[in-house]
Design a protein around this motif. Sequence first.
Motif, PDB file in Angstrom:
ATOM      1  N   MET A   1       0.907  -1.203   0.061  1.00  0.00           N
ATOM      2  CA  MET A   1       0.031   0.111  -0.014  1.00  0.00           C
ATOM      3  C   MET A   1       0.829   1.192   0.198  1.00  0.00           C
ATOM      4  N   ALA A   2       0.582   2.109  -0.963  1.00  0.00           N
ATOM      5  CA  ALA A   2       1.510   3.578  -0.993  1.00  0.00           C
ATOM      6  C   ALA A   2       0.726   4.557  -0.290  1.00  0.00           C
ATOM      7  N   ILE A   3       1.387   5.434   0.281  1.00  0.00           N
ATOM      8  CA  ILE A   3       0.871   6.625   1.080  1.00  0.00           C
ATOM      9  C   ILE A   3       1.562   7.713   0.332  1.00  0.00           C
ATOM     10  N   VAL A   4       0.446   8.556  -0.048  1.00  0.00           N
ATOM     11  CA  VAL A   4       0.573   9.834  -1.016  1.00  0.00           C
ATOM     12  C   VAL A   4       0.127  11.010  -0.257  1.00  0.00           C
ATOM     13  N   LEU A   5       0.644  12.131  -0.969  1.00  0.00           N
ATOM     14  CA  LEU A   5       0.264  13.592  -0.291  1.00  0.00           C
ATOM     15  C   LEU A   5      -1.134  13.975  -1.134  1.00  0.00           C
ATOM     16  N   GLY A   6      -2.129  14.251  -0.420  1.00  0.00           N
ATOM     17  CA  GLY A   6      -3.313  14.800  -1.025  1.00  0.00           C
ATOM     18  C   GLY A   6      -3.381  16.214  -1.236  1.00  0.00           C
ATOM     19  N   ASP A   7      -4.454  16.717  -1.506  1.00  0.00           N
ATOM     20  CA  ASP A   7      -4.710  18.355  -1.591  1.00  0.00           C
ATOM     21  C   ASP A   7      -4.151  18.872  -0.328  1.00  0.00           C
ATOM     22  N   ASN A   8      -3.444  20.309  -0.628  1.00  0.00           N
ATOM     23  CA  ASN A   8      -3.324  20.726   0.540  1.00  0.00           C
ATOM     24  C   ASN A   8      -2.964  22.293   0.238  1.00  0.00           C
ATOM     25  N   ARG A   9      -3.008  23.209   1.394  1.00  0.00           N
ATOM     26  CA  ARG A   9      -2.771  24.796   1.116  1.00  0.00           C
ATOM     27  C   ARG A   9      -2.506  25.054   2.211  1.00  0.00           C
ATOM     28  N   TYR A  10      -2.141  26.342   2.326  1.00  0.00           N
ATOM     29  CA  TYR A  10      -1.428  27.069   3.382  1.00  0.00           C
ATOM     30  C   TYR A  10      -1.508  28.573   3.260  1.00  0.00           C
ATOM     31  N   GLY A  11      -1.397  29.399   4.349  1.00  0.00           N
ATOM     32  CA  GLY A  11      -1.635  30.607   4.346  1.00  0.00           C
ATOM     33  C   GLY A  11      -1.653  31.346   5.443  1.00  0.00           C
ATOM     34  N   LYS A  12      -2.057  32.909   5.616  1.00  0.00           N
ATOM     35  CA  LYS A  12      -2.060  33.579   6.550  1.00  0.00           C
ATOM     36  C   LYS A  12      -3.480  33.906   6.764  1.00  0.00           C
ATOM     37  N   ALA A  13      -4.141  33.706   7.846  1.00  0.00           N
ATOM     38  CA  ALA A  13      -5.399  33.803   8.057  1.00  0.00           C
ATOM     39  C   ALA A  13      -5.665  34.858   9.024  1.00  0.00           C
ATOM     40  N   GLU A  14      -6.920  35.475   8.825  1.00  0.00           N
ATOM     41  CA  GLU A  14      -7.212  36.571   9.946  1.00  0.00           C
ATOM     42  C   GLU A  14      -6.215  37.782  10.032  1.00  0.00           C
ATOM     43  N   ASN A  15      -5.936  38.340   8.743  1.00  0.00           N
ATOM     44  CA  ASN A  15      -5.141  39.514   8.867  1.00  0.00           C
ATOM     45  C   ASN A  15      -5.900  41.072   9.018  1.00  0.00           C
ATOM     46  N   ARG A  16      -5.988  41.529  10.312  1.00  0.00           N
ATOM     47  CA  ARG A  16      -6.914  42.422  10.984  1.00  0.00           C
ATOM     48  C   ARG A  16      -6.109  43.868  10.055  1.00  0.00           C
ATOM     49  N   LEU A  17      -7.031  44.433   9.249  1.00  0.00           N
ATOM     50  CA  LEU A  17      -6.414  45.626   8.555  1.00  0.00           C
ATOM     51  C   LEU A  17      -7.514  46.729   8.814  1.00  0.00           C
ATOM     52  N   VAL A  18      -6.741  48.057   9.172  1.00  0.00           N
ATOM     53  CA  VAL A  18      -7.801  49.245   8.933  1.00  0.00           C
ATOM     54  C   VAL A  18      -7.181  50.313   8.362  1.00  0.00           C
ATOM     55  N   ARG A  19      -8.044  50.871   7.455  1.00  0.00           N
ATOM     56  CA  ARG A  19      -7.490  51.932   6.568  1.00  0.00           C
ATOM     57  C   ARG A  19      -8.330  53.246   6.741  1.00  0.00           C
ATOM     58  N   VAL A  20      -7.664  54.333   7.088  1.00  0.00           N
ATOM     59  CA  VAL A  20      -8.320  55.534   7.163  1.00  0.00           C
ATOM     60  C   VAL A  20      -8.196  56.382   6.087  1.00  0.00           C
ATOM     61  N   ASP A  21      -8.910  56.704   5.185  1.00  0.00           N
ATOM     62  CA  ASP A  21      -9.166  57.572   4.030  1.00  0.00           C
ATOM     63  C   ASP A  21      -9.370  59.032   4.397  1.00  0.00           C
ATOM     64  N   ARG A  22      -8.442  59.963   4.212  1.00  0.00           N
ATOM     65  CA  ARG A  22      -8.518  61.187   4.647  1.00  0.00           C
ATOM     66  C   ARG A  22      -8.537  62.102   3.673  1.00  0.00           C
ATOM     67  N   ASP A  23      -9.819  62.462   3.257  1.00  0.00           N
ATOM     68  CA  ASP A  23     -10.254  63.262   2.158  1.00  0.00           C
ATOM     69  C   ASP A  23     -10.574  64.855   2.913  1.00  0.00           C
ATOM     70  N   GLY A  24      -9.456  65.665   3.397  1.00  0.00           N
ATOM     71  CA  GLY A  24      -9.566  66.796   3.992  1.00  0.00           C
ATOM     72  C   GLY A  24     -10.050  66.309   5.303  1.00  0.00           C
ATOM     73  N   ASP A  25     -11.094  67.076   5.850  1.00  0.00           N
ATOM     74  CA  ASP A  25     -11.405  66.644   7.378  1.00  0.00           C
ATOM     75  C   ASP A  25     -12.450  65.747   7.139  1.00  0.00           C
ATOM     76  N   GLU A  26     -12.747  65.106   5.977  1.00  0.00           N
ATOM     77  CA  GLU A  26     -13.948  64.222   5.964  1.00  0.00           C
ATOM     78  C   GLU A  26     -13.176  62.542   5.915  1.00  0.00           C
ATOM     79  N   HIS A  27     -13.067  61.995   6.892  1.00  0.00           N
ATOM     80  CA  HIS A  27     -12.416  60.583   6.971  1.00  0.00           C
ATOM     81  C   HIS A  27     -13.481  59.542   6.782  1.00  0.00           C
ATOM     82  N   ARG A  28     -13.056  58.412   6.314  1.00  0.00           N
ATOM     83  CA  ARG A  28     -13.647  57.093   6.000  1.00  0.00           C
ATOM     84  C   ARG A  28     -12.784  56.038   6.601  1.00  0.00           C
ATOM     85  N   ILE A  29     -13.637  55.058   7.115  1.00  0.00           N
ATOM     86  CA  ILE A  29     -13.053  53.767   7.778  1.00  0.00           C
ATOM     87  C   ILE A  29     -13.229  52.732   6.941  1.00  0.00           C
ATOM     88  N   THR A  30     -12.358  51.899   6.586  1.00  0.00           N
ATOM     89  CA  THR A  30     -12.230  50.547   6.097  1.00  0.00           C
ATOM     90  C   THR A  30     -11.797  49.653   7.118  1.00  0.00           C
TER      91      THR A  30
END
Length: 290
Positions: A1-30
């Motif tokens: 019986m042979a043993i083989v590697l099946g489907d696999n993946r990897y990555g960086k999960a749950e990267n928290r990111l906040v961006r402030v768009d500063r259009d003059g005095d009017e800010h927006r949050i993402t």
Amino acid sequence: MAIVLGDNRYGKAENRLVRVDRDGDEHRITDLNVSVSLSGDMSDTHLTGANDKVLATDTQKNTVHAFARDGIGEIEDYALRLARHFVTSQESIQTARVAVESYPWQRLQVGGKPAHHSFARSGGGNRTTTVTYDGERAWVLGGVRDLTVLNSTGSEFWGFPREEYTTLAETKDRILSTAVSATWRFAADEADWAKAYDTALASLLDAFGGTYSYSLQQTLYAMGTRVLETVPEIVEVRLSLPNKHNFLTDLSPFGLDNPGEVFHAADRPYGLIEGTVLRDDAPPAGPAWN
């Protein structure tokens, strides 16, 4: 019986990111939570420990933030840019999946006027997207998560089988409440993402509020159908609806009646209703849902 590697993946999960768009005095949050998952020629890494084909997950995290420097825009477009970058920049990477959850903020009123830079987290559900790119084409999913809704009447549940373990009473009037998680699949990788999201969200709410419900399954189908009727770019909708039970409280020990006004909100266990609604001519999903 042979043993083989099946489907696999990897990555960086749950990267928290906040961006402030500063259009003059009017800010927006993402405010985003971004998860990256990569797959491809990774056999050597699993079998020998060689890392020459592994793009470090810390690098993935840095890329998520660097790509936000020039603006995020619609989260679907942002996820598409990231997914295509990971595949085209790394020979060993054949497929990239980028999932984004967006947390809504609303502008505060200060002195009766909209504040320029003060916000509060709103509870209208979190917008989501998942993009998969394989070097040739992209599949785009949109959606909403944790959209809590409630009908205080207009719902029944009766006619279900009764057997030796059944204790639930039939009802012709009940509270129906759920926290909607809906994911929809687009036919193509180009659309007016913001318009599609706004229309789909409004359709979900309209169908929930406008359906006289004999079961949560019936409501699920009505909600998915309404999205497909109003957003032609969407070909499939998957919904997960936990039944947020509200049980009438017995006030008789205190000499009080309870004419359907006081309830105990139970958080678990709960019924979980899930289903898919799609067009009969929907194109194949490919790896979109995998």
